[in-house]
Design a protein around this motif. Structure first.
Motif, short mmCIF file in Angstrom:
data_model
loop_
_atom_site.label_atom_id
_atom_site.label_comp_id
_atom_site.label_asym_id
_atom_site.label_seq_id
_atom_site.Cartn_x
_atom_site.Cartn_y
_atom_site.Cartn_z
N THR A 48 4.85 -28.46 2.38
CA THR A 48 3.62 -28.32 3.16
C THR A 48 3.95 -27.54 4.42
OG1 THR A 48 4.01 -30.38 4.37
CG2 THR A 48 2.71 -30.52 2.32
N GLU A 49 2.95 -26.97 5.03
CA GLU A 49 3.16 -26.19 6.25
C GLU A 49 3.80 -27.04 7.35
OE1 GLU A 49 0.64 -23.30 9.34
OE2 GLU A 49 -0.34 -24.25 7.61
N GLU A 50 3.38 -28.28 7.42
CA GLU A 50 3.93 -29.19 8.43
C GLU A 50 5.43 -29.41 8.22
OE1 GLU A 50 3.32 -33.79 10.06
OE2 GLU A 50 2.27 -33.08 8.28
N LEU A 51 5.83 -29.67 6.97
CA LEU A 51 7.25 -29.90 6.67
C LEU A 51 8.05 -28.62 6.88
CD1 LEU A 51 9.64 -31.52 5.68
CD2 LEU A 51 8.90 -31.09 3.31
N LEU A 52 7.50 -27.49 6.42
CA LEU A 52 8.21 -26.23 6.58
C LEU A 52 8.45 -25.92 8.06
CD1 LEU A 52 9.37 -23.78 5.08
CD2 LEU A 52 7.13 -22.70 5.27
N ASN A 53 7.46 -26.13 8.87
CA ASN A 53 7.61 -25.88 10.31
C ASN A 53 8.66 -26.80 10.93
OD1 ASN A 53 5.74 -23.80 10.36
ND2 ASN A 53 4.03 -25.16 10.84
N PHE A 54 8.69 -28.06 10.45
CA PHE A 54 9.70 -28.98 10.96
C PHE A 54 11.10 -28.52 10.58
CE2 PHE A 54 12.68 -32.45 10.31
CZ PHE A 54 12.65 -33.06 11.56
#
Length: 336
Positions: A249-255
């Protein structure tokens, strides 16, 4: 009691929040894998063909494999720290090079009587880097693992891991259970959504390495080797993302791009590892299906998740620069 790795993967995938699986791309990857198996590019022979690995003729092969996989974890360093290197090798192969160097220097490193009492200073010297400055990560944890398994082998198995293998009547699952029951440092488990799950990366890779070294014969003869899953680490997911079978997910990728550490057992870590196991199991089924559709006999004990993991892991090493833009999850721990 923990779910086994396959059951754990299925349970995790049913509840994921941070990753996605793309089945159409698993089918595409299966076509590639099928061709490489037919061309002998993916083969059990690849293990013993590597210059740093023992052959099945080596009388110390089992002792060497057990020692290596007791120490086979966490070779990356946080931030931009220089990598730990031995004879120009990094990561797992640096470990192999260091152990082989110690053997040449006359160190009885594969003997539990030696490593069950090993000191931090002794292991530090054995695993010394090329520059003599960079130390292997988690040195103290590695000492503790060696002492733990060495004492158990001496107390219960006459100092020989081969006696563990003999007790399991050619069953990879019986050996897996013995390993995680008897040697706690291999007990790679966590709690996910209220259930105890397992990944058993090092325990399964130990069985996989024995199978590969002996090409499914002698000590490597397991009548259920196809039940062993891939070895859920932090590098293979990079390749699965590259092939489009796994998506964050975008959230996980950004993390992950922040390079921050995840705690062992973090929900996101478990989802990445569980999804990786699930994808490779699906990949294996698709490859089996291709053999059957082409009217070819499929030896399921030969085409298994061990070989698929080898292919994916080797692909990452050979294409490291191409895949480096894909972030990997980082956990400081002994399980992978």
């Amino acid at each position: 009691m923990a779910l086994n790795p396959r059951e754990s993967a299925e349970y995790i995938v049913k509840n994921v929040k941070h990753v996605k699986i793309h089945y159409n791309n698993i089918e595409k990857l299966a076509q590639t894998v099928y061709k490489k198996i037919k061309e002998k590019i993916i083969s059990v022979d690849n293990f013993s063909q590597h210059e740093l690995h023992p052959s099945d003729k080596d009388i110390h092969a089992i002792d060497w494999i057990f020692l290596i996989d007791t120490l086979n974890f966490c070779f990356w360093t946080p931030g931009n720290d220089t990598k730990w290197k031995v004879n120009g090798q990094t990561g797992y192969f640096a470990l192999c090079a260091a152990i082989n160097r110690a053997i040449k220097e006359g160190v009885d490193i594969t003997n539990p009587k030696f490593y069950s009492k090993i000191s931090e200073e002794e292991l530090d010297k054995i695993l010394r880097s090329d520059d003599g400055i960079i130390k292997v990560p988690l040195l103290e944890a590695r000492v503790n693992c060696l002492r733990e398994v060495g004492l158990k082998l001496i107390e219960k198995y006459d100092g020989k891991f081969e006696n563990c293998i003999k007790l399991c009547n050619n069953s990879a699952q019986k050996l897996l259970k013995l390993i995680v029951d008897e040697f706690p440092c291999f007990r790679d488990e966590a709690i996910y959504c209220g259930k105890q799950v397992s990944f058993y990366k090092r325990a399964q890779i130990l069985i996989g390495d024995i199978w590969s070294c002996f090409r499914g014969k002698n000590y490597g003869e397991f009548n259920d080797i196809e039940t062993i899953t891939m070895f859920a680490d932090y590098r293979v997911p990079q390749v699965l993302v590259h092939f489009g079978t796994l998506e964050y997910t975008e959230e996980l990728l950004n993390f992950l791009k922040t390079d921050k550490l995840l705690n062992a057992g973090d929900e996101r870590e478990q989802e990445i590892r569980g999804a990786s196991i699930y994808i490779v199991e699906e990949l294996k089924k698709n490859v089996w299906k291709l053999f059957e559709e082409n009217g070819e006999n499929i030896e399921k004990n030969i085409v298994n998740s061990i070989l698929l993991d080898h292919f994916l892991w080797d692909y990452r090493r050979k294409n490291a620069k191409e895949l480096e833009f894909i972030p990997f999850h980082k956990v400081l721990g002994i399980y992978y």
